[in-house]
Scaffold this motif. Structure first.
Motif, mmCIF file in Angstrom:
data_model
loop_
_atom_site.group_PDB
_atom_site.id
_atom_site.type_symbol
_atom_site.label_atom_id
_atom_site.label_comp_id
_atom_site.label_asym_id
_atom_site.label_seq_id
_atom_site.Cartn_x
_atom_site.Cartn_y
_atom_site.Cartn_z
ATOM 1 N N GLU A 704 0.833 -1.190 0.000
ATOM 2 C CA GLU A 704 0.000 0.000 0.000
ATOM 3 C C GLU A 704 0.865 1.236 0.000
ATOM 4 O O GLU A 704 1.370 1.646 1.035
ATOM 5 C CB GLU A 704 -0.894 0.015 1.249
ATOM 6 C CG GLU A 704 -2.046 -0.943 1.143
ATOM 7 C CD GLU A 704 -2.910 -0.888 2.383
ATOM 8 O OE1 GLU A 704 -3.126 0.228 2.884
ATOM 9 O OE2 GLU A 704 -3.329 -1.965 2.829
ATOM 10 N N LYS A 705 1.025 1.779 -1.159
ATOM 11 C CA LYS A 705 1.810 3.012 -1.177
ATOM 12 C C LYS A 705 1.353 3.916 -2.300
ATOM 13 O O LYS A 705 0.890 3.475 -3.345
ATOM 14 C CB LYS A 705 3.294 2.714 -1.295
ATOM 15 C CG LYS A 705 3.672 2.043 -2.578
ATOM 16 C CD LYS A 705 5.164 1.864 -2.674
ATOM 17 C CE LYS A 705 5.514 1.204 -4.010
ATOM 18 N NZ LYS A 705 6.910 0.857 -4.121
ATOM 19 N N SER A 706 1.526 5.213 -2.035
ATOM 20 C CA SER A 706 1.229 6.218 -3.042
ATOM 21 C C SER A 706 2.570 6.820 -3.434
ATOM 22 O O SER A 706 3.614 6.200 -3.228
ATOM 23 C CB SER A 706 0.305 7.269 -2.422
ATOM 24 O OG SER A 706 0.102 8.311 -3.335
ATOM 25 N N LEU A 707 2.558 8.021 -3.945
ATOM 26 C CA LEU A 707 3.828 8.705 -4.145
ATOM 27 C C LEU A 707 4.380 9.074 -2.773
ATOM 28 O O LEU A 707 3.626 9.413 -1.861
ATOM 29 C CB LEU A 707 3.614 9.974 -4.967
ATOM 30 C CG LEU A 707 3.396 9.783 -6.463
ATOM 31 C CD1 LEU A 707 3.092 11.123 -7.127
ATOM 32 C CD2 LEU A 707 4.591 9.127 -7.131
ATOM 33 N N LEU A 708 5.678 9.043 -2.663
ATOM 34 C CA LEU A 708 6.299 9.399 -1.382
ATOM 35 C C LEU A 708 5.929 10.827 -0.974
ATOM 36 O O LEU A 708 5.794 11.135 0.200
ATOM 37 C CB LEU A 708 7.822 9.239 -1.487
ATOM 38 C CG LEU A 708 8.649 9.559 -0.241
ATOM 39 C CD1 LEU A 708 8.190 8.758 0.964
ATOM 40 C CD2 LEU A 708 10.135 9.305 -0.512
ATOM 41 N N MET A 709 5.774 11.695 -1.957
ATOM 42 C CA MET A 709 5.499 13.093 -1.637
ATOM 43 C C MET A 709 4.205 13.305 -0.862
ATOM 44 O O MET A 709 4.040 14.344 -0.233
ATOM 45 C CB MET A 709 5.489 13.971 -2.904
ATOM 46 C CG MET A 709 4.285 13.750 -3.792
ATOM 47 S SD MET A 709 4.275 14.789 -5.282
ATOM 48 C CE MET A 709 3.869 16.368 -4.610
ATOM 49 N N VAL A 710 3.302 12.322 -0.904
ATOM 50 C CA VAL A 710 2.089 12.469 -0.109
ATOM 51 C C VAL A 710 1.974 11.398 0.982
ATOM 52 O O VAL A 710 0.916 11.201 1.565
ATOM 53 C CB VAL A 710 0.804 12.466 -0.986
ATOM 54 C CG1 VAL A 710 0.708 13.763 -1.768
ATOM 55 C CG2 VAL A 710 0.774 11.264 -1.912
ATOM 56 N N GLU A 711 3.076 10.710 1.238
ATOM 57 C CA GLU A 711 3.084 9.768 2.357
ATOM 58 C C GLU A 711 3.034 10.528 3.680
ATOM 59 O O GLU A 711 3.327 11.718 3.730
ATOM 60 C CB GLU A 711 4.356 8.902 2.310
ATOM 61 C CG GLU A 711 4.282 7.756 1.312
ATOM 62 C CD GLU A 711 3.286 6.670 1.713
ATOM 63 O OE1 GLU A 711 3.003 6.528 2.923
ATOM 64 O OE2 GLU A 711 2.789 5.960 0.810
ATOM 65 N N LYS A 712 2.724 9.799 4.733
ATOM 66 C CA LYS A 712 2.609 10.447 6.034
ATOM 67 C C LYS A 712 3.965 10.538 6.708
ATOM 68 O O LYS A 712 4.715 9.564 6.789
ATOM 69 C CB LYS A 712 1.641 9.635 6.909
ATOM 70 C CG LYS A 712 0.953 10.474 7.936
ATOM 71 C CD LYS A 712 -0.218 9.700 8.555
ATOM 72 C CE LYS A 712 -0.598 10.276 9.888
ATOM 73 N NZ LYS A 712 0.247 9.858 11.007
ATOM 74 N N TRP A 713 4.275 11.706 7.155
ATOM 75 C CA TRP A 713 5.540 11.955 7.881
ATOM 76 C C TRP A 713 5.570 11.109 9.153
ATOM 77 O O TRP A 713 4.578 11.034 9.869
ATOM 78 C CB TRP A 713 5.628 13.437 8.229
ATOM 79 C CG TRP A 713 6.847 13.848 8.985
ATOM 80 C CD1 TRP A 713 6.967 13.920 10.334
ATOM 81 C CD2 TRP A 713 8.094 14.271 8.441
ATOM 82 N NE1 TRP A 713 8.234 14.358 10.670
ATOM 83 C CE2 TRP A 713 8.948 14.578 9.533
ATOM 84 C CE3 TRP A 713 8.594 14.403 7.142
ATOM 85 C CZ2 TRP A 713 10.263 15.035 9.346
ATOM 86 C CZ3 TRP A 713 9.896 14.849 6.962
ATOM 87 C CH2 TRP A 713 10.721 15.155 8.064
ATOM 88 N N PRO A 714 6.705 10.468 9.477
ATOM 89 C CA PRO A 714 6.772 9.619 10.670
ATOM 90 C C PRO A 714 6.583 10.454 11.946
ATOM 91 O O PRO A 714 7.210 11.500 12.076
ATOM 92 C CB PRO A 714 8.200 9.069 10.642
ATOM 93 C CG PRO A 714 8.781 9.439 9.340
ATOM 94 C CD PRO A 714 7.992 10.559 8.783
ATOM 95 N N SER A 715 5.723 9.991 12.811
ATOM 96 C CA SER A 715 5.604 10.714 14.088
ATOM 97 C C SER A 715 5.013 9.805 15.152
ATOM 98 O O SER A 715 4.500 8.753 14.855
ATOM 99 C CB SER A 715 4.726 11.945 13.931
ATOM 100 O OG SER A 715 3.467 11.566 13.436
#
Length: 715
Positions: A704-715
């Motif tokens: 399950e992945k989209s473009l990295l540019m819209v992935e969720k920042w780790p937190s």
RNA sequence: GCGCGGUUAGCUCAGUUGGUAGAGCGUGUCUUUGACGUAGACAAGGUCAUAGGUUCGAACCCUAUACCGCGCACCA
């Protein structure tokens, strides 16, 4: 494993392709972002001048702003980064004029207004295309669908609208006042467009005539034929007895009528303590003339030549006239002293011309007039207040002091320019028999009719249109949805050298027109210098072209080199060595991926959260997030670099080799941890090095992945 | 003249609220280890400009000085 991974990382074959991927995704446009995003984050790109191609300074701001935008986008914000270019009136016109003169030997007057403007438009169009493609090369994730130009139709409407509003409110007025005249560029310029150059000059002390009682000092004897008074300090006992007396003298063939006045502006310590007042050619003297009702004869014209005097002086250049007058003083035995002094000469920033203060009929913005609609605050108040109340914060904050200092010393802003390229002053005049010789004035959006109305020949200071940038880009004066959604913007990221030119004026206009601040934060970056610490310039030929860097090392490497260790507000030095280091880093990232890229089920990631290594990583990630939130990109980038290379690669991977070799449950656990941490590292790296990380992301065996540019920042 | 920065390893610079000084590049020695030689391991190298002060403790806070850079003003 992807076969590409078997070779070293090659930015050349990657970056263009990746940028296209992003553009096609539509995610640059906030309206297309996935999920229902409520909170906005907006940056208006400082529009680069349409005078040429981008340099390292542009590369720096593109990098910093892109980092901010990509970070916020990954944090789920509705991010808008609106790009554009500035028509840069004087700079652009003088550049095109120079080129035409060089090639065809023609001046702007030979070509005429229409033809010159046509040529400039072509020049600008060409540059705009070059510059926007350069921005793409740098990886700028800005919303091209909203691109703006400071001199396009929509921005012209905004300019004219606000001009009329200010005129109606009495904030814009036309006045005959002393202005900074650039004889070289044949235009006025504002106080802020002046650069001071220290030069050696001579200070002459003399009397107008033998029987004149007081000696005066000046470094510009040629202006003295425009003198109407001698001023002394009110407390100066030496000259007290002369105050109020008037004298007639013949000075180098020119009859002068000199009144002795007392004015507190005079410094009794300087020279003889007496000052020859030349109202038409000195700002201070002009103000004295106001206070003492003195005449203001003009003796120097727009070409820096004498406009008065006998045959010996008339039509001579000021420098020639100076020598003529000095030798006359000598021959008449009036010269008492001649001394070498250091002097700051005012020159025009764009043309290098020596500024000649002249009285001229110009348009001004009154910064001290109370505005009813704004609780009787003045424009000065409106510029100061948001900083005092900390509604706007400057990073680094020590620049606030400089800002306040500047606002305090601000004079009315001269906005008209005698050049052709720019927003034409939206004022029309006519004088008919009906108006009985008096000129009729019309201020509005367009000509009131064809019958004898003539538009003002002048154009507006380029900063007038730039000062509307945060809201003219969003469709103002129309009440658009964009304006409602994205204004005030969040961050203004720009160089400290235009804090006054631009930042202050945006605050002025936004506060005045909308009654709200234009942005919440001002992030100031420094100047990018060469390895020796010199500014990059054409004359030194020490510039580095960002395109060459991208070509040679990759845009990612260039971005990292610009941002690591570059604290806000401080200048930085850039060298190919530094950039090369980050090219190696990109390759490092590439090779780490090759080691990690075993198939791992991401459903197992959950099990790895409690892993010691994972916990350690998230602690560092948290620190980096704090840096990002506090605009410490120079630290965030360095930390992730350190972690990835010297902790993750050098230590964790090394140690993992043995563990994995031994096999069993521990090996499986370790593989999962590595894959999880690596995926998260790529996310943190992405705002800094968007190309290589996006490319690797596309190769990761995640379901399950989209473009990295819209992935969720780790937190 | 007024104001703002800076002074940290050979070079370029970080150092977030005071708690044993960090990075990159460069230098030296070693390693053809199965992600990477665009690499790895180890190492040398700093009275944090100077002088005082505050503090249990200062690169960091305060005062002064020196030098460098910048802004504003003056520029008769």
């Amino acid at each position: 494993m992807d076969e590409k991974l078997l070779k070293p990382y090659d930015p050349k074959t990657t970056e263009n392709r990746i940028y296209k991927l992003w553009e096609e995704s539509g995610f640059f446009n906030p309206d297309n972002l996935p999920d229902d995003r409520k909170e906005t984050f907006t940056i208006m790109m400082p529009p680069p001048n349409a005078t040429g191609t981008l340099h390292m300074g542009h590369a720096l701001f593109l990098t910093i702003e892109d980092i901010m935008i990509r970070y916020k986008r990954m944090r789920g914000f509705k991010t808008l980064w609106l790009p554009g270019t500035d028509h840069a009136a004087i700079a652009t016109q003088s550049k095109v004029e120079k080129e035409i003169y060089k090639k065809e030997g023609k001046s702007r007057y030979d070509l005429g207004r229409e033809e010159l403007l046509k040529r400039i438009d072509e020049f600008v169009e060409k540059n705009k295309n070059i510059m926007t493609s350069q921005m793409r090369v740098m990886g700028a994730s800005c919303d091209w669908s909203r691109e703006a130009f400071t001199l396009d139709e929509k921005r012209n409407l905004a300019v004219n609208t606000i001009f009329k509003k200010m005129y109606d409110d009495g904030l814009i007025y036309r006045g005959n006042r002393i202005v900074n005249w650039d004889p070289k560029g044949q235009t006025t310029i504002s106080d802020d467009e002046i650069v001071y150059e220290e030069r050696n000059a001579k200070l002459y002390t003399f009397k107008y005539s033998k029987d004149f009682p007081i000696s005066i000092s000046t470094s510009r004897p040629e202006t003295k034929i425009g003198d109407v008074a001698v001023a002394i300090h009110p407390d100066d006992k030496r000259y007290e007895q002369f105050v109020g007396k008037e004298y007639d003298v013949i000075f180098c063939g020119v009859p002068l009528h000199i009144k002795i006045i007392a004015d507190k502006e005079v410094d009794p310590e300087f020279g003889t303590g007496a000052l020859g007042v030349t109202p038409a050619h000195s700002i201070i003297d002009w103000e004295m003339a106001d206070r003492h009702s003195l005449p203001r004869p003009q003796v120097i014209n727009e070409y820096a030549k004498m406009s008065i005097g006998g045959e010996n002086l008339l039509g001579k250049k000021t420098t020639e006239a100076r020598e003529i007058i000095v030798s006359w003083l000598r021959s008449e035995n009036l010269l008492e002293k001649e001394e070498e002094v250091k002097q700051n000469i005012s020159t025009a920033e764009r043309t290098g011309g020596i500024i000649e203060p002249l009285p001229k009929l110009q348009w001004f913005i009154d910064v001290n007039k109370p505005i009813k609609e704004r609780d009787n605050k003045t424009l000065k108040d409106l510029m100061r207040e948001p900083f005092e109340k900390e509604k706007i914060k400057i990073i680094p904050d020590y620049f606030s002091k400089t800002y306040f200092h500047w606002v305090e010393n601000l004079r009315d802003w001269c906005i008209s320019r005698q050049i052709w390229y720019g927003h034409r002053v939206p004022v029309w005049y006519r004088s008919t028999t009906l108006t009985a010789g008096k000129e009729e004035i019309y201020v509005g959006m367009k000509t009131p009719g064809n019958d004898n109305w003539k538009q003002d020949e002048d154009t507006l200071d380029t900063w007038f249109s730039s000062s509307l940038w945060t809201f003219s880009t969003l469709g103002w004066p129309e009440k658009t949805k964009d304006l409602e959604t994205f204004h005030p913007t969040d961050v203004l990221e720009t160089g400290y050298e235009i804090l006054f030119f631009w930042v202050a004026r945006m605050v002025l206009m936004s506060q005045y027109a909308l009654g709200e601040i234009p942005f919440r934060k001002v992030f100031l970056h420094g100047t990018v210098r060469d390895i020796k610490g010199r500014k990059m310039s054409k004359s030194l030929n020490n510039g580095i072209d960002p395109l060459d860097i991208a070509d040679k090392f990759g845009a990612d490497a260039g971005r990292m080199a610009l941002v690591v260790g570059t604290a806000p507000g401080t200048d930085s030095k850039i060298s190919e060595d530094k950039i090369r280091g980050y090219k190696n880093f990109a390759n490092k990232i590439w090779n780490i991926t090759r080691f990690i890229s075993d198939n791992v089920d991401e459903n197992d990631f959950e099990s790895s959260i409690q892993n010691k290594l994972t916990k350690e990583f998230y602690e560092i990630a948290e620190e980096i997030t704090a840096d990002m939130e506090n605009y410490r990109f120079h630290l965030a980038s360095e930390k992730i670099y350190q972690y990835v290379w010297h902790r993750f690669a050098d230590e964790i991977i090394e140690e993992s080799k043995k563990i994995i070799k031994n096999g069993g449950k521990k090996a499986e656990e370790r593989k999962i941890a590595l894959a999880l941490i690596w995926a998260e590292c790529l996310k943190i790296l992405h705002p800094f090095m968007p190309f290589v990380t996006e490319e690797i992301w596309s190769m990761l065996p995640l379901k399950e992945k989209s473009l990295l540019m819209v992935e969720k920042w780790p937190s």
